[in-house]
Structure formats: structure tokens, C-alpha cells
Design an enzyme around this catalytic site. Structure first.
Site, PDB file in Angstrom:
ATOM      1  N   ASN A 162      42.626  35.731  11.741  1.00 34.97           N
ATOM      2  CA  ASN A 162      41.163  36.651  11.220  1.00 34.97           C
ATOM      3  C   ASN A 162      41.283  36.330   9.703  1.00 34.97           C
ATOM      4  O   ASN A 162      42.260  36.661   8.954  1.00 34.97           O
ATOM      5  CB  ASN A 162      41.384  38.003  11.598  1.00 34.97           C
ATOM      6  CG  ASN A 162      40.215  38.756  11.463  1.00 34.97           C
ATOM      7  OD1 ASN A 162      39.803  38.747  10.275  1.00 34.97           O
ATOM      8  ND2 ASN A 162      39.744  39.493  12.228  1.00 34.97           N
ATOM      9  N   LYS A 180       9.119  -1.578   3.040  1.00 35.42           N
ATOM     10  CA  LYS A 180       8.142  -1.004   4.092  1.00 35.42           C
ATOM     11  C   LYS A 180       9.128  -0.548   5.532  1.00 35.42           C
ATOM     12  O   LYS A 180       9.089   0.669   5.818  1.00 35.42           O
ATOM     13  CB  LYS A 180       7.284  -1.718   4.604  1.00 35.42           C
ATOM     14  CG  LYS A 180       6.295  -1.054   5.484  1.00 35.42           C
ATOM     15  CD  LYS A 180       5.356  -2.273   5.991  1.00 35.42           C
ATOM     16  CE  LYS A 180       3.879  -1.718   6.329  1.00 35.42           C
ATOM     17  NZ  LYS A 180       2.753  -2.649   6.493  1.00 35.42           N
ATOM     18  N   THR A 231       1.623 -14.782   8.501  1.00 35.48           N
ATOM     19  CA  THR A 231       2.213 -14.426   9.933  1.00 35.48           C
ATOM     20  C   THR A 231       2.631 -15.595  10.594  1.00 35.48           C
ATOM     21  O   THR A 231       3.628 -15.808  11.555  1.00 35.48           O
ATOM     22  CB  THR A 231       1.221 -13.405  10.723  1.00 35.48           C
ATOM     23  OG1 THR A 231       0.096 -13.987  10.721  1.00 35.48           O
ATOM     24  CG2 THR A 231       1.372 -12.020  10.512  1.00 35.48           C
ATOM     25  N   SER A 250      40.888  40.836   3.114  1.00 34.94           N
ATOM     26  CA  SER A 250      39.887  40.405   2.268  1.00 34.94           C
ATOM     27  C   SER A 250      40.146  40.119   0.807  1.00 34.94           C
ATOM     28  O   SER A 250      41.078  40.552   0.427  1.00 34.94           O
ATOM     29  CB  SER A 250      38.868  41.675   2.399  1.00 34.94           C
ATOM     30  OG  SER A 250      38.401  41.868   3.640  1.00 34.94           O
ATOM     31  N   ARG A 299       0.944  -1.103  -0.060  1.00 34.10           N
ATOM     32  CA  ARG A 299       0.005  -0.109   0.054  1.00 34.10           C
ATOM     33  C   ARG A 299       0.796   1.342  -0.088  1.00 34.10           C
ATOM     34  O   ARG A 299       0.317   2.325  -0.244  1.00 34.10           O
ATOM     35  CB  ARG A 299      -0.898   0.025   1.140  1.00 34.10           C
ATOM     36  CG  ARG A 299      -2.271  -0.657   1.041  1.00 34.10           C
ATOM     37  CD  ARG A 299      -2.946  -0.947   2.280  1.00 34.10           C
ATOM     38  NE  ARG A 299      -2.479  -2.078   3.030  1.00 34.10           N
ATOM     39  CZ  ARG A 299      -2.922  -2.071   4.083  1.00 34.10           C
ATOM     40  NH1 ARG A 299      -4.150  -1.594   4.848  1.00 34.10           N
ATOM     41  NH2 ARG A 299      -2.502  -3.306   5.099  1.00 34.10           N
ATOM     42  N   ASN A 353      41.426  24.824  -2.973  1.00 32.32           N
ATOM     43  CA  ASN A 353      41.808  23.417  -2.666  1.00 32.32           C
ATOM     44  C   ASN A 353      41.872  22.183  -3.802  1.00 32.32           C
ATOM     45  O   ASN A 353      42.377  21.054  -3.475  1.00 32.32           O
ATOM     46  CB  ASN A 353      40.879  22.944  -1.476  1.00 32.32           C
ATOM     47  CG  ASN A 353      39.521  22.864  -2.018  1.00 32.32           C
ATOM     48  OD1 ASN A 353      38.974  23.667  -2.618  1.00 32.32           O
ATOM     49  ND2 ASN A 353      38.706  21.768  -1.276  1.00 32.32           N
ATOM     50  N   LYS A 368      34.435  22.981   4.656  1.00 36.70           N
ATOM     51  CA  LYS A 368      34.557  21.538   4.486  1.00 36.70           C
ATOM     52  C   LYS A 368      35.928  21.051   4.942  1.00 36.70           C
ATOM     53  O   LYS A 368      36.952  21.296   4.596  1.00 36.70           O
ATOM     54  CB  LYS A 368      34.388  21.313   2.926  1.00 36.70           C
ATOM     55  CG  LYS A 368      34.173  19.589   2.566  1.00 36.70           C
ATOM     56  CD  LYS A 368      35.005  19.253   1.275  1.00 36.70           C
ATOM     57  CE  LYS A 368      36.408  18.986   1.724  1.00 36.70           C
ATOM     58  NZ  LYS A 368      37.077  18.719   0.238  1.00 36.70           N
TER      59      LYS A 368
HETATM   60  C1  UD1 Z   1      -2.321  -8.709  11.473  1.00 35.27           C
HETATM   61  C2  UD1 Z   1      -3.106  -9.713  12.278  1.00 35.27           C
HETATM   62  C3  UD1 Z   1      -4.301  -9.087  12.802  1.00 35.27           C
HETATM   63  C4  UD1 Z   1      -4.016  -7.849  13.723  1.00 35.27           C
HETATM   64  C5  UD1 Z   1      -3.149  -6.912  12.891  1.00 35.27           C
HETATM   65  C6  UD1 Z   1      -2.484  -5.862  13.479  1.00 35.27           C
HETATM   66  C7  UD1 Z   1      -2.784 -11.824  11.219  1.00 35.27           C
HETATM   67  C8  UD1 Z   1      -3.271 -12.927  10.198  1.00 35.27           C
HETATM   68  N1  UD1 Z   1      -3.615 -10.987  11.409  1.00 35.27           N
HETATM   69  O1  UD1 Z   1      -3.165  -8.638  10.351  1.00 35.27           O
HETATM   70  O2  UD1 Z   1      -5.284  -9.867  13.451  1.00 35.27           O
HETATM   71  O3  UD1 Z   1      -5.183  -6.980  13.957  1.00 35.27           O
HETATM   72  O4  UD1 Z   1      -2.110  -7.508  12.449  1.00 35.27           O
HETATM   73  O5  UD1 Z   1      -1.730  -4.830  12.830  1.00 35.27           O
HETATM   74  O6  UD1 Z   1      -1.669 -11.982  11.707  1.00 35.27           O
HETATM   75  N2  UD1 Z   1       4.666 -10.652   7.771  1.00 35.27           N
HETATM   76  C9  UD1 Z   1       5.629 -11.476   7.700  1.00 35.27           C
HETATM   77  N3  UD1 Z   1       5.754 -12.351   6.910  1.00 35.27           N
HETATM   78  C10 UD1 Z   1       4.251 -12.716   6.280  1.00 35.27           C
HETATM   79  C11 UD1 Z   1       3.331 -11.979   6.574  1.00 35.27           C
HETATM   80  C12 UD1 Z   1       3.453 -10.746   7.272  1.00 35.27           C
HETATM   81  O7  UD1 Z   1       6.724 -11.160   7.909  1.00 35.27           O
HETATM   82  O8  UD1 Z   1       4.434 -13.993   5.681  1.00 35.27           O
HETATM   83  C13 UD1 Z   1       4.822  -9.274   8.700  1.00 35.27           C
HETATM   84  C14 UD1 Z   1       4.356  -7.982   7.694  1.00 35.27           C
HETATM   85  O9  UD1 Z   1       5.721  -7.509   7.188  1.00 35.27           O
HETATM   86  C15 UD1 Z   1       3.714  -7.138   8.984  1.00 35.27           C
HETATM   87  C16 UD1 Z   1       3.263  -8.101   9.817  1.00 35.27           C
HETATM   88  O10 UD1 Z   1       3.670  -9.495   9.931  1.00 35.27           O
HETATM   89  O11 UD1 Z   1       4.942  -6.396   9.506  1.00 35.27           O
HETATM   90  C17 UD1 Z   1       1.655  -8.136   9.825  1.00 35.27           C
HETATM   91  O12 UD1 Z   1       1.505  -8.708   8.622  1.00 35.27           O
HETATM   92  P1  UD1 Z   1       0.359  -8.016   7.927  1.00 35.27           P
HETATM   93  O13 UD1 Z   1       0.090  -8.872   6.497  1.00 35.27           O
HETATM   94  O14 UD1 Z   1       0.280  -6.564   7.533  1.00 35.27           O
HETATM   95  O15 UD1 Z   1      -1.007  -8.347   8.859  1.00 35.27           O
HETATM   96  P2  UD1 Z   1      -2.312  -7.687   8.974  1.00 35.27           P
HETATM   97  O16 UD1 Z   1      -3.287  -7.923   7.972  1.00 35.27           O
HETATM   98  O17 UD1 Z   1      -2.215  -6.269   9.334  1.00 35.27           O
HETATM   99 CA    CA Z   2      -0.441  -4.750   9.051  1.00 37.72          CA
END
Ligand code: UD1
Ligand code: CA
Length: 479
Positions: free
Chosen positions: A396, A37, A95, A424, A30, A405, A370
């Protein structure tokens, strides 16, 4: 990639071994950015660097594991200096998947705390509260929740049984939530504490049968519940600290929050900041008491200001160290410089990297420097360029003086010893040495060394033609 070696320390019955996993593998679609990010900056440093710094307040760096994936090498390089470990999640399948790939790295720990690499305002105090609540409740999973006025987009916390119960039945993602569940304002922040062994005994039960086709870590709540293991939630009183940075707008909001908090911290330490919302002060900046910062000042990077300084408007100071009682007049720009106590700079001075200004020295308007050393009490008050120069004490430098330089190929050094007077509009063609106490006549072009206490004139002798102007005027009249 994972350094599993230091995770196998001896178990101790009293203190649980705690690891912190930071999820930072996602792309951040996004943001419409070519940069990962977590490397976008707020408060003057990458978002991820804030989270790592906070994690390191809770556990030592060797127990912190950053899960990287998208642009992994760039992310790792950007924060490698922090001493944390990295786990590669080459493909981002959710996640839950992120913690699956960290299995080997995290398997030796009793408690695993999970943070997001893109939620930088979380405090060490809150992480400790989650960790301690988890231990006190003897829970298998503890999540940090928050009440949000607009919970849209977040996972909702489904509490168990009677109101006020700490126990949680499940976390329901926005996309899977029914109308009743969507009305719940208590959201899952994404910060968790897990019982390490239980997490890895059960994590393979996660499935991708959901609208995103991902392994949701949030599903662990329901999985543990079915296995009759305790899942609890603790609510943060400050919902602001769990905010993420999914959009540029959210990022800027967090940046503003962080910078205002920084100003508040400095005010408490005895610094005066006029119109703090106009100032840009990075998180790692330090300022001594009774220093006054005027509106529209930027203090960036690892800048350190002494006490009793005055930083006037529109000055931009990056990675510089200023002693006590330094006056920086309006519009002064400074990078990688060191300024001695009582020095006076500006207005409109430009100090480029490697500028060292001695105690009580002055650099005035439209002076560019510099890589120079300017000795104690020396002055260059107007319109000069001083580069690659070593300038002694009590010197001065007259208006319009230039150190030449650069010969088009190499840089050369100018040495000006103590108590020299440069008239000067002089040009000093480097390499050149002006001996102690010497005197350079105004408008000289100095190409050879000048011995101590000498007078050097490097310009054509003045010619005067008596009556010339009058004769010219008369000639014109005759025509
Ligand atoms: C997640 C939670 C949601 C919570 C929200 C809070 C899940 C499924 N949902 O949703 O319940 O309310 O965060 O912000 O976990 N990431 C990885 N590897 C991956 C996927 C994600 O490292 O494979 C990292 C992303 O970079 C990010 C974080 O995990 O920093 C959260 O992932 P994102 O996909 O943004 O989860 P949300 O949809 O925000
Ligand atoms: Ca998120």
C-alpha cells in the site's frame, strides 16, 4: 539498391510469378510539408505502410518492390522492417520512368502489379481481382478504373468500340483531354497489372511529349493498342478505395474513413464503442470482446486490450497491453505499459514507458509512474510519483509518496518488498530497499534500507508547546 537476386526463380507453367511495384518516389508538393508524402500518417501509421501491408497479403514481401526517390533514405528506413525490396528512382521523371528504373528488379516476373504509395485504402481483394481478371482475359495491360462524380484531375479511360466492352483504347490525362473526354467519369485509378515481358519490351516507346514533359505510364495503354495487344479495364464498385492523398484535406478524409472502418471491424468482433466518430483507434489495435470504449478515447500504435475492459473517456493509450477486465477511468494516459487483469487505473493516472501493473492492482488519480513493476493487488491510489521501482505484492503506497530516483546525474532504484505499508507523504531516496512487511510512518524521508517487518520513522519528533497560541493572542490584544 534493387535486390534482383530473388527475382530469378524458376519458371513454373501453372503459377505466374507476380511482383508488386509500389510507386513512392514523388514529393507531394501540394502538402506543403518538409516530410515525404508517403510518410505522413493516417490511421496511425505511414500511408506507405498501409499499402505495403496490403501488398504483402497478395504476394510475399520479397516480391514487393517499393520505388523510392524523394527523401529515399528516410522512406526506406521508415518501412525497412517490412522486408520488401527498394528501387531508387533518383530523379522523378514520371510514372512510366519509375517502372523504367525498376526494369532490372522486375524483369524476372510474368505479371507486374502496380500500386501507388499514396493511395492507402486499396484492398487485397481488389488487387487479386485485378490480377485474376488480367490472367483470365489474357491481357497485356489491365487497369483498375472507378466511376467518380468529380473526375477532375484524373486520367480518363477511353473504352474501345461498343458500350460494355472490357477493352480500352487509351488513357487520357486531364491536361491532354478534350472537352468530350473530360466529360468521362470513368477514371484510371493508377492500379495496373502488366504482362511483365511485354511491358519491358515496349516501355522504351514512352515519350515525354506531353504537357508535363514526363514519361506517363498511362501511355502504355495506347502503345499496346497500336501493337494489337489487349488492354482491359475492370471497375471497382467502391470508388473510395482508390482515393489518393494529394492534399491534407484528402488525407484527413481518408484517415476518418480508415478509423471508422476500424471501429466497424471492432464492433463486429464484439466491442462496444460509444460515439465511434469521436474515438481515434489506430489500424493495428486489438480489442477483446465485451470491452466498452467510451467517447473521446484514443487507442494508438500496437495497443492490445483484453476482454471485458472499460476504457472511460479522454484516456490515451499508446503501445500498451491490457489484460481482461481492466478499468481505465477518465483521463488516463499510458505509453508502453503492461496492465494485468482486473487492474484499476485513473482517473488521471500517467503511466510512462516501462510501467508494469500486476493483476488487480490500482493506480489512482494523479499518480505518475515510469519503469516500475507494481505487484499483484498493490495500490497507489493518490498523488504519487513512482519511478525506477520494483514494488511487490499487496503493497500500500500512501498518498503523496515520492520515489526520489534521480540525484541530478544518475537514476537509482527503489525496491519495496511484498506487503509493505508506506505512510502518506513519504519520500524514498533511492537507491533504497524496504524489506517485506515493513511499515513506513507517514511523512518519512527514507534514506537508508529498512529491514523486513520494521517500523521506520524518518521525520523530526513532534514538539507541543502548551498554551502557546493563547499567549500569542493575548499579547496581540495588549498592543
Ligand atoms: C496518375 C495517373 C492518372 C491517374 C492518377 C490516379 C499518370 C501519368 N497519371 O496521375 O491517370 O488517374 O494517377 O491517382 O500516371 N511517382 C513516382 N515517380 C515519378 C512520378 C510519380 O514514384 O516519377 C509516384 C508518385 O509518388 C505518386 C504516384 O506515382 O504516388 C502517382 O504520381 P502522380 O504524379 O501523383 O500522378 P497523377 O498526376 O496523380
Ligand atoms: Ca496523384
Amino acid at each position: 539498391m534493387a535486390k534482383a537476386s530473388n527475382t530469378k526463380s524458376k519458371p513454373s507453367p501453372q503459377r505466374p510469378r507476380i511482383a508488386i511495384a509500389i510507386m513512392a518516389a514523388g514529393k507531394g508538393t501540394r502538402l506543403k510539408s518538409k516530410h515525404p508524402k508517403v510518410l505522413h500518417e493516417i490511421g496511425g501509421k505511414p500511408i506507405l505502410a498501409h499499402v505495403i501491408a496490403t501488398a504483402k497479403k497478395v504476394v510475399p514481401a520479397h516480391n514487393v518492390f517499393v520505388i523510392i526517390g524523394h527523401e529515399a533514405e528516410r522512406v526506406r528506413e521508415a518501412v525497412a522492417g517490412t522486408g520488401v525490396n527498394f528501387v531508387l528512382q533518383a530523379e522523378q521523371r514520371g510514372t512510366g520512368h519509375a517502372l523504367m528504373v525498376a526494369r532490372e528488379a522486375l524483369s524476372g516476373y510474368d505479371q507486374i502489379i502496380v500500386l501507388y504509395g499514396d493511395a492507402p485504402l486499396i484492398t487485397a481483394e481488389t488487387i487479386r481481382r485485378v490480377s485474376e481478371f488480367h490472367a483470365a482475359q489474357k491481357a497485356t495491360m489491365t487497369l483498375l478504373s472507378a466511376d467518380l462524380e468529380n473526375p477532375c484531375g484524373y486520367g480518363r479511360v477511353i473504352r474501345e468500340g461498343a458500350r460494355g466492352s472490357v477493352e480500352v483504347q487509351a488513357i487520357v490525362e486531364e491536361k491532354s483531354a478534350n472537352t468530350r473526354q473530360k466529360k468521362i467519369h470513368e477514371i484510371n485509378s493508377g492500379v495496373y497489372a502488366f504482362d511483365g515481358p511485354a511491358l519491358y519490351q515496349n516501355i522504351d516507346r514512352l515519350s515525354t511529349a506531353n504537357p508535363h514533359g514526363e514519361y506517363y505510364l498511362t501511355d502504355m495503354a495506347a502503345i499496346f493498342n497500336r501493337a494489337r495487344k489487349k488492354v482491359v479495364a475492370i471497375k471497382t464498385p467502391d470508388a473510395g478505395e482508390v482515393l489518393g492523398t494529394n492534399t491534407r484535406a484528402e488525407m484527413m478524409m481518408l484517415d476518418a474513413r480508415l478509423r471508422l472502418a476500424k471501429c466497424r471491424e471492432l464492433l463486429e468482433q464484439g466491442v462496444t464503442i460509444f460515439y465511434p466518430h469521436t474515438c481515434v483507434i489506430d489500424s493495428d489495435v486489438e480489442v477483446g470482446a465485451d470491452t466498452v470504449i467510451e467517447p473521446f478515447v484514443q487507442l494508438l500504435g500496437k495497443t492490445k486490450l483484453g476482454a471485458d475492459c472499460r476504457i472511460r473517456s479522454y484516456s490515451v493509450i499508446g503501445n500498451s497491453i491490457l489484460g481482461d477486465r481492466v478499468t481505465v477511468r477518465p483521463g488516463t494516459i499510458m505509453e508502453d505499459s503492461r496492465i494485468g487483469a482486473g487492474a484499476v487505473l485513473g482517473p488521471y493516472s500517467h503511466l510512462r514507458p516501462g510501467t508494469e501493473v500486476g493483476e488487480g492492482a490500482h493506480l489512482g488519480n494523479f499518480v505518475e509512474t515510469k519503469k516500475i513493476k507494481l505487484g499483484k493487488g498493490s495500490k497507489a491510489n493518490h498523488l504519487s510519483y513512482l519511478g525506477d521501482a520494483e514494488i511487490g505484492e499487496g503493497v500500500n503506497i500512501g498518498a503523496g509518496t515520492i520515489t526520489c530516483n534521480y540525484d541530478g546525474v544518475n537514476k537509482h532504484k527503489t525496491v519495496i518488498e511484498d506487503n509493505v505499508f508506506i505512510g502518506s507523504d513519504s519520500t524514498l531516496v533511492a537507491p533504497v530497499n524496504i524489506g517485506r512487511g515493513a511499515y513506513i510512518a507517514a511523512a518519512s524521508c527514507i534514506t537508508e534500507n529498512v529491514p523486513a517487518d520494521a517500523l521506520a520513522l524518518g521525520r523530526a519528533r513532534q514538539t507541543v508547546k502548551e498554551g502557546w497560541a493563547r499567549q500569542e493572542r493575548e499579547k496581540r490584544k495588549e498592543r
